[in-house]
Design a protein around this motif. Structure first.
Motif, PDB file in Angstrom:
ATOM      1  N   PRO A 606       0.818  -1.214   0.000  1.00  0.00           N
ATOM      2  CA  PRO A 606       0.000   0.000   0.000  1.00  0.00           C
ATOM      3  C   PRO A 606       0.857   1.271   0.000  1.00  0.00           C
ATOM      4  N   TYR A 607       0.363   2.305  -0.690  1.00  0.00           N
ATOM      5  CA  TYR A 607       1.057   3.587  -0.636  1.00  0.00           C
ATOM      6  C   TYR A 607       0.258   4.583   0.187  1.00  0.00           C
ATOM      7  N   HIS A 608       0.987   5.503   0.786  1.00  0.00           N
ATOM      8  CA  HIS A 608       0.349   6.693   1.316  1.00  0.00           C
ATOM      9  C   HIS A 608      -0.160   7.498   0.108  1.00  0.00           C
ATOM     10  N   PRO A 609      -1.320   8.167   0.214  1.00  0.00           N
ATOM     11  CA  PRO A 609      -1.833   8.908  -0.943  1.00  0.00           C
ATOM     12  C   PRO A 609      -0.831   9.903  -1.529  1.00  0.00           C
ATOM     13  N   TYR A 610       0.002  10.477  -0.701  1.00  0.00           N
ATOM     14  CA  TYR A 610       0.992  11.420  -1.236  1.00  0.00           C
ATOM     15  C   TYR A 610       2.084  10.678  -2.003  1.00  0.00           C
ATOM     16  N   THR A 611       2.532   9.556  -1.488  1.00  0.00           N
ATOM     17  CA  THR A 611       3.531   8.755  -2.196  1.00  0.00           C
ATOM     18  C   THR A 611       2.984   8.317  -3.551  1.00  0.00           C
ATOM     19  N   GLU A 612       1.723   7.946  -3.552  1.00  0.00           N
ATOM     20  CA  GLU A 612       1.088   7.517  -4.791  1.00  0.00           C
ATOM     21  C   GLU A 612       1.161   8.637  -5.843  1.00  0.00           C
ATOM     22  N   GLN A 627       1.333   4.458 -16.790  1.00  0.00           N
ATOM     23  CA  GLN A 627       1.479   5.151 -15.528  1.00  0.00           C
ATOM     24  C   GLN A 627       0.157   5.800 -15.174  1.00  0.00           C
ATOM     25  N   LYS A 628      -0.300   5.545 -13.972  1.00  0.00           N
ATOM     26  CA  LYS A 628      -1.538   6.162 -13.521  1.00  0.00           C
ATOM     27  C   LYS A 628      -1.320   7.667 -13.454  1.00  0.00           C
ATOM     28  N   ARG A 629      -2.351   8.429 -13.787  1.00  0.00           N
ATOM     29  CA  ARG A 629      -2.178   9.865 -13.831  1.00  0.00           C
ATOM     30  C   ARG A 629      -2.890  10.511 -12.671  1.00  0.00           C
ATOM     31  N   ILE A 630      -2.106  10.844 -11.639  1.00  0.00           N
ATOM     32  CA  ILE A 630      -2.677  11.555 -10.501  1.00  0.00           C
ATOM     33  C   ILE A 630      -1.952  12.880 -10.419  1.00  0.00           C
ATOM     34  N   ARG A 631      -2.681  13.975 -10.513  1.00  0.00           N
ATOM     35  CA  ARG A 631      -2.029  15.280 -10.431  1.00  0.00           C
ATOM     36  C   ARG A 631      -2.601  16.034  -9.246  1.00  0.00           C
ATOM     37  N   LEU A 632      -1.705  16.549  -8.413  1.00  0.00           N
ATOM     38  CA  LEU A 632      -2.161  17.272  -7.237  1.00  0.00           C
ATOM     39  C   LEU A 632      -2.665  18.648  -7.634  1.00  0.00           C
ATOM     40  N   GLY A 645      -5.214  18.757  11.263  1.00  0.00           N
ATOM     41  CA  GLY A 645      -5.453  17.337  11.018  1.00  0.00           C
ATOM     42  C   GLY A 645      -4.298  16.754  10.233  1.00  0.00           C
ATOM     43  N   CYS A 646      -4.578  16.267   9.018  1.00  0.00           N
ATOM     44  CA  CYS A 646      -3.508  15.794   8.152  1.00  0.00           C
ATOM     45  C   CYS A 646      -3.043  16.951   7.281  1.00  0.00           C
ATOM     46  N   ARG A 647      -1.752  17.188   7.251  1.00  0.00           N
ATOM     47  CA  ARG A 647      -1.238  18.345   6.506  1.00  0.00           C
ATOM     48  C   ARG A 647      -1.472  18.246   5.006  1.00  0.00           C
ATOM     49  N   PHE A 648      -1.765  17.053   4.548  1.00  0.00           N
ATOM     50  CA  PHE A 648      -1.953  16.843   3.108  1.00  0.00           C
ATOM     51  C   PHE A 648      -3.422  17.047   2.708  1.00  0.00           C
ATOM     52  N   ASN A 649      -4.276  17.355   3.678  1.00  0.00           N
ATOM     53  CA  ASN A 649      -5.711  17.288   3.377  1.00  0.00           C
ATOM     54  C   ASN A 649      -6.192  18.278   2.321  1.00  0.00           C
ATOM     55  N   THR A 650      -5.466  19.419   2.132  1.00  0.00           N
ATOM     56  CA  THR A 650      -5.929  20.375   1.125  1.00  0.00           C
ATOM     57  C   THR A 650      -5.710  19.867  -0.296  1.00  0.00           C
ATOM     58  N   ARG A 651      -4.867  18.871  -0.460  1.00  0.00           N
ATOM     59  CA  ARG A 651      -4.555  18.413  -1.819  1.00  0.00           C
ATOM     60  C   ARG A 651      -4.756  16.918  -2.012  1.00  0.00           C
ATOM     61  N   CYS A 652      -5.182  16.234  -0.990  1.00  0.00           N
ATOM     62  CA  CYS A 652      -5.206  14.768  -1.060  1.00  0.00           C
ATOM     63  C   CYS A 652      -6.266  14.268  -2.040  1.00  0.00           C
ATOM     64  N   PRO A 653      -5.849  13.505  -3.060  1.00  0.00           N
ATOM     65  CA  PRO A 653      -6.833  13.008  -4.025  1.00  0.00           C
ATOM     66  C   PRO A 653      -7.617  11.802  -3.509  1.00  0.00           C
ATOM     67  N   ARG A 654      -7.290  11.308  -2.316  1.00  0.00           N
ATOM     68  CA  ARG A 654      -7.917  10.078  -1.840  1.00  0.00           C
ATOM     69  C   ARG A 654      -8.842  10.263  -0.647  1.00  0.00           C
ATOM     70  N   ARG A 655      -8.868  11.465  -0.083  1.00  0.00           N
ATOM     71  CA  ARG A 655      -9.608  11.602   1.167  1.00  0.00           C
ATOM     72  C   ARG A 655     -11.100  11.365   0.977  1.00  0.00           C
ATOM     73  N   HIS A 656     -11.601  11.526  -0.255  1.00  0.00           N
ATOM     74  CA  HIS A 656     -13.028  11.293  -0.474  1.00  0.00           C
ATOM     75  C   HIS A 656     -13.424   9.839  -0.214  1.00  0.00           C
ATOM     76  N   LEU A 657     -12.426   8.960  -0.087  1.00  0.00           N
ATOM     77  CA  LEU A 657     -12.737   7.562   0.223  1.00  0.00           C
ATOM     78  C   LEU A 657     -13.235   7.409   1.656  1.00  0.00           C
ATOM     79  N   LEU A 658     -12.969   8.432   2.461  1.00  0.00           N
ATOM     80  CA  LEU A 658     -13.401   8.378   3.858  1.00  0.00           C
ATOM     81  C   LEU A 658     -14.799   8.992   3.969  1.00  0.00           C
ATOM     82  N   PRO A 659     -15.527   8.660   5.044  1.00  0.00           N
ATOM     83  CA  PRO A 659     -16.877   9.209   5.196  1.00  0.00           C
ATOM     84  C   PRO A 659     -16.864  10.734   5.178  1.00  0.00           C
ATOM     85  N   ASP A 660     -17.934  11.343   4.688  1.00  0.00           N
ATOM     86  CA  ASP A 660     -18.069  12.805   4.629  1.00  0.00           C
ATOM     87  C   ASP A 660     -16.953  13.465   3.837  1.00  0.00           C
TER      88      ASP A 660
END
Ligand SMILES: Nc1ncnc2c1ncn2[C@@H]1O[C@H](COP(=O)(O)OP(=O)(O)OP(=O)(O)O)[C@@H](O)[C@H]1O
Ligand code: SF4
Ligand code: SF4
Ligand SMILES: [Mg+2]
Lengths: 704, 220
Positions: A606-612, A627-632, A645-660
């Motif tokens: 597994p990767y951290h969303p930022y590493t991904e 190559q998967k295309r993920i652009r911040l 909270g998490c310092r990456f939250n303003t740009r994290c492409p994966r946080r929507h996987l969590l509730p709300d």
């Protein structure tokens, strides 16, 4: 539609034929570029790669007539849209080229006026030549900024260049170039100064623009991966000559010239490591223009050298597969049968000793810098002090003889972290122990021994080298200071190190200015090793070097490690290099370690969303890689007020996987999720979910 | 298909001050027959065609060889071009359709149109060749497949019947074109290009469509 065939009416956008460019120097002149021939069609991106000093930039300067007072086109021609540029007066050139050739440099500030608002600079292009009204020009500029994905475009128009980031500056330059709808866009290392994530976004943009505007692009880069991503054709330059010209596919899959083959062997493939693969530097270096060998210029470095190569200069010729190559024996050479020659011994790799002795242990290390505000309150010291939170709660251990790699975008705190460890900065809180000794205390109390055991290699060797000391003196100094070597053996010890660095005794009396960049970096390493330290901290030691020198320096560091059991902390922005070189890797974002663990675990699920996101941005020198295309989105927030909270939250492409939509990421510090191998991920998304992501990169050999 | 999709972008252009001899050289060397002339900011001021280089017969008679040579060497593009100002140059906007462009070209009997953006800036050139290329693409030539011409009465539901028959067999259409059947009023011929299929399969499927007739079928 782009025409692909040079015979179509209208012809290519740019046609360079048998170009030779010379610079007049004291006592004669040098031919920096010789016999260079290539075409660029509409909508085509033509790359030029090659080591430093091969004449790449000189070609662009010749096209733009910027050769300076001492340079001139000596032979050959440059046709732009069917019209000869060589031999024209500058007034004629101005009219011929109109504003149809645009240039983008490595440093965007070369094209921007620092004292003028960005909007005014951009509008000028349209109001002066096209006679558009200010209002209309404003509208067009904003839509062009949006076209290059500039966040908050209307607002950016009112800012000055220094008020936006480097990646954004480069986008403004590109937008400005496009306002004129140029037929030819020349880009010289346009993304070299950018972070990998920003670079990826800019490269996407370039590829898109070439398609939509049918612009011909001449793209210069030393990075094979970057070229693979945007170009459909590549020319490889060596010592002023084009030695191979082919489609991007062919260059990477089936390189024909020994130099191209050598370049590809120099760079680590993403996912490969030092245990399973070897980097093969090309021996020797690019000869200076006034000292090129007779016959084939590549001869002295070529593994296939024969008598004919010395006697006869090879011509650039077209092979049956339409690849152009400058080598007598291209048809016979099969790179898959290549064997390293005897002088290219693979480096010894330190074997796993199974020792679990930690040489350095860091726990919750913090480094805050106080910043001075400019309000009246600040000036009178009445306001709350504010801090740049450069490093937050860093914890890790490095076993003896191992390497920890640190990756992350610029400004994420990599350098601060190691400067705090080495004592160039004092820490704010937390613990750091080196060989059991506390190293967080007052710097002045550090013992000579501690200083001796900790050494550092910097990105820019110039800044740490005394220009008036010879190479020998520079390396001998720490030996004398720490008395690690008896006085009468210092010279022989220095020479031993020089040999280890593949420099040789004849470098002993040279001065820094008589060295190339790679040589300086090797002297820097030799000096760091002179006191036989247990821990060497390397801050981007190879990022300013050509790939073949980079390979040599990496091999050298590996050898040193095997020989002396040195522990290393290694910062680099090139993720393939870090993966290759390190046993453990830490990924940092905005002062926070986001993921840390064994190198192979970081580069696999597994990767951290930022590493991904970082991995999906790595330029890969393989045009067939998927190559998967993920652009911040957006930019790195300020470290003075990092997101809660998490310092990456303003740009994290994966946080929507969590509730709300990941509300928790804004309110709560994520947990460390750790597995049995010590691989830790700092994220609210459960490990099981992270495991279900797809691998970011899939090549024929491996998935990452 | 719009003009901007088929035009050649970044055409070769020349300034009005250029000598006519040089312009002629550029045209010959680059195999082009039309040369837009632009001023500052790439605004169109004129057009040079191959015919513009011909010396008028009355001049041939009245001038000596020397005078002709001198006349020629002083000649600039400005003097020989068709002038935009006086309406001698037909142009088209990039957002117009290909049909509209073709119509201007046939009506005016001209081989090429400079393409302008909304500010009068030349952004491309549209020649007969570009139009022919767009024709190929509309009819799906670049991809291999079966090219079939169907003849059908000019009434509602005919095209639908045809596409339904194809979609029932999971077949897609790559290119399409239609025109009134020559010398047969109230009938239309429709050309379809269908990939990944054989002539036999298509003959089988389309011969079932009522009221319609296969007039030509081939692999291309
Ligand atoms: N103004 C100058 N006067 C004399 N020699 C020059 C001048 N500019 C460049 N050179 C020499 O010409 C050769 C080609 O230089 P150039 O800058 O074109 O290389 P490059 O391939 O762009 O290198 P890099 O990758 O480092 O940018 C080098 O040997 C360089 O030292
Ligand atoms: S010509 Fe000879 S020296 Fe030059 S690249 Fe070919 S084999 Fe090597
Ligand atoms: S904690 Fe939330 S914002 Fe941070 S990386 Fe994980 S999902 Fe993204
Ligand atoms: Mg350069």
């Amino acid at each position: 539609m782009a025409s692909t065939n040079g015979k179509v009416p209208g012809g290519p956008v740019l046609s360079v034929e048998d170009l030779a460019v010379a610079y007049k120097i004291r006592g004669g002149e040098i031919e920096a570029v010789q016999n260079v021939t290539f075409d660029i069609q509409r909508g085509e991106a033509h790359g030029i790669v090659g080591e430093s000093g091969c004449g790449k930039s000189t070609v662009t300067w010749a096209i733009l007539n910027f050769l300076g007072a001492n340079g001139y086109v000596k032979r050959g021609g440059i046709k732009f849209l069917g019209q000869e540029l060589v031999g024209r007066s500058s007034e004629e050139l101005r009219r011929l080229r109109g504003d149809q050739i645009a240039m983008v440099y490595q440093d965007p500030m070369q094209a921007l006026n620092p004292s003028m608002r960005l909007g005014d600079q951009m509008k000028e292009v349209l109001t002066v030549h096209r006679g558009l009204s200010d209002k209309e020009a404003e509208k067009r500029c904003i839509s062009m900024l949006e076209r290059v994905y500039m966040p908050d475009a209307a607002n950016v128009m009112h800012r000055f260049p220094h008020q936006i980031s480097g990646g954004q500056q480069q986008r403004v330059v590109i937008a400005m170039a496009l306002l004129n709808n140029p037929a030819l866009l020349i880009m010289d290392e346009p993304t070299t100064a950018l972070d990998v994530t920003v670079e990826a976004a800019v490269l996407d943009l370039i590829a898109e623009l070439r398609r939509d505007f049918d612009t011909g692009i001449l793209f210069i880069s030393h990075n094979l991966g970057v070229v693979a991503r945007v170009c459909n054709k590549v020319g490889v330059m060596y010592a002023g000559e084009m030695v191979e010209v082919a489609s991007t596919e062919d260059i990477y899959k089936n390189p024909q010239h020994p130099y191209t083959q050598g370049l590809i062997r120099c760079v680590p493939k993403l996912g490969s490591d030092k245990a399973s693969s070897i980097l093969y530097p090309i021996r020797g270096r690019v000869p200076p223009p006034n000292n090129r060998p007779p016959g084939c210029v590549y001869g002295p470095r070529c593994d296939y050298f024969r008598d004919r190569c010395r006697e006869e200069r090879p011509e650039l010729r077209t092979l049956a597969n339409n690849v152009q190559v400058r080598c007598h024996f291209a048809e016979e050479i099969d790179p898959t049968q290549w064997q390293p020659s005897d002088d290219l011994l693979p480096p010894k790799i330190r074997q796993n000793g199974g020792e679990e002795e930690y040489i350095i242990q860091v726990k919750d290390l913090k480094k805050y810098y106080e910043v001075q505000g400019s309000s009246l309150k600040d000036v009178f010291g009445m306001s709350e002090p504010r801090y740049v939170k450069a490093v937050e709660n860093a914890s890790f251990n490095v076993p003896k003889g191992k390497t920890l790699g640190i990756v992350g975008e610029s400004g994420c705190g990599k350098s601060t972290l190691i400067k705090t460890i080495i004592g160039l900065e004092d820490s704010t809180s937390g613990k750091a122990e080196f060989l059991g000794l506390d190293i967080t205390g007052d710097l002045t109390t550090r013992t000579e021994q501690l200083i001796q055991e900790l050494q550092m290699v910097f990105q820019n060797p110039d800044s740490t080298m005394n220009p008036s000391y010879t190479v020998g003196q520079q390396i001998a100094r720490p030996m004398l200071r720490f008395a690690t070597v008896p006085k009468n053996q210092v010279r022989s010890e220095v020479i031993k190190l020089l040999n280890l660095m593949r420099l040789g005794a004849n470098y002993f009396d040279r001065l820094p200015r008589q060295l190339s960049g790679g040589e300086k970096q090797r002297v820097g390493i030799a000096r760091a090793l002179a006191s036989r330290p247990d821990l060497v901290l390397c801050d981007e030691p190879v990022s300013a070097l050509d790939v073949s020198v980079q390979a040599a320096v990496l091999n050298l560091l590996l050898e040193v490690q095997a020989e002396y059991g040195t522990t290393m902390i290694f910062i680099a922005h090139d993720l393939s290099v870090v993966r290759f070189f390190s046993d453990y890797v830490a990924v940092m974002y905005l002062g926070q370690i986001m993921e840390i663990g064994p190198a192979d675990a970081i580069y696999a699920l597994p990767y951290h969303p930022y590493t991904e996101a970082l991995l999906s941005a790595v330029p890969i020198p393989d045009p067939s890689a998927k190559q998967k295309r993920i652009r911040l989105e957006g930019t790195v927030p300020s470290a003075i007020r990092p997101p809660s909270g998490c310092r990456f939250n303003t740009r994290c492409p994966r946080r929507h996987l969590l509730p709300d939509g990941g509300k928790i990421c804004e309110t709560e510090t994520p947990p460390w999720q750790e597995d049995e191998r010590g691989h830790r991920i700092f994220c609210h998304i459960p490990r099981e979910t992270l495991l279900t992501f797809e691998p970011v990169i899939q090549t024929k050999e491996r998935a990452v | 298909m719009l003009v901007k999709d088929v035009m050649t972008r970044h055409p070769i252009m020349v300034p009005p001050e250029m000598s006519a001899a040089e312009a002629q050289h550029i045209m010959t060397e680059n195999l082009i027959r039309h040369l837009p002339v632009v001023g500052d900011g790439k605004k169109l001021v004129g057009l040079v065609t191959r015919q513009r280089f011909a010396i008028k017969p009355d001049m041939m008679v009245s001038l000596s060889v020397w005078e002709i040579t001198r006349y020629l060497s002083n000649l600039t593009v400005q003097k020989i071009m068709l002038k935009a100002k006086t309406g001698e140059v037909h142009t088209i906007e990039a957002t117009k359709t290909v049909e509209q462009a073709a119509r201007v070209m046939t009506e005016q009997k001209i081989g090429c149109l400079p393409v302008l953006d909304e500010d009068g800036v030349v952004i491309g050139i549209l020649s007969e060749i570009d139009l022919l290329r767009s024709l190929q693409e509309m009819l799906g030539l670049p991809t291999k497949g079966v090219r079939v011409t169907m003849r059908m009465p000019n009434k509602k539901g005919q095209f639908a019947a045809l596409t339904t028959a194809l979609s029932q067999h999971d077949l897609g259409i790559m290119g399409i074109g239609s025109f009134p059947t020559p010398r047969q009023p109230d009938y239309y011929d429709m050309v379809l290009k269908i990939p990944e299929v054989t002539v036999e399969q298509i003959r089988e499927i389309l011969s079932q469509v009522p009221e319609q007739e296969i007039v030509d079928i081939r692999e291309e």
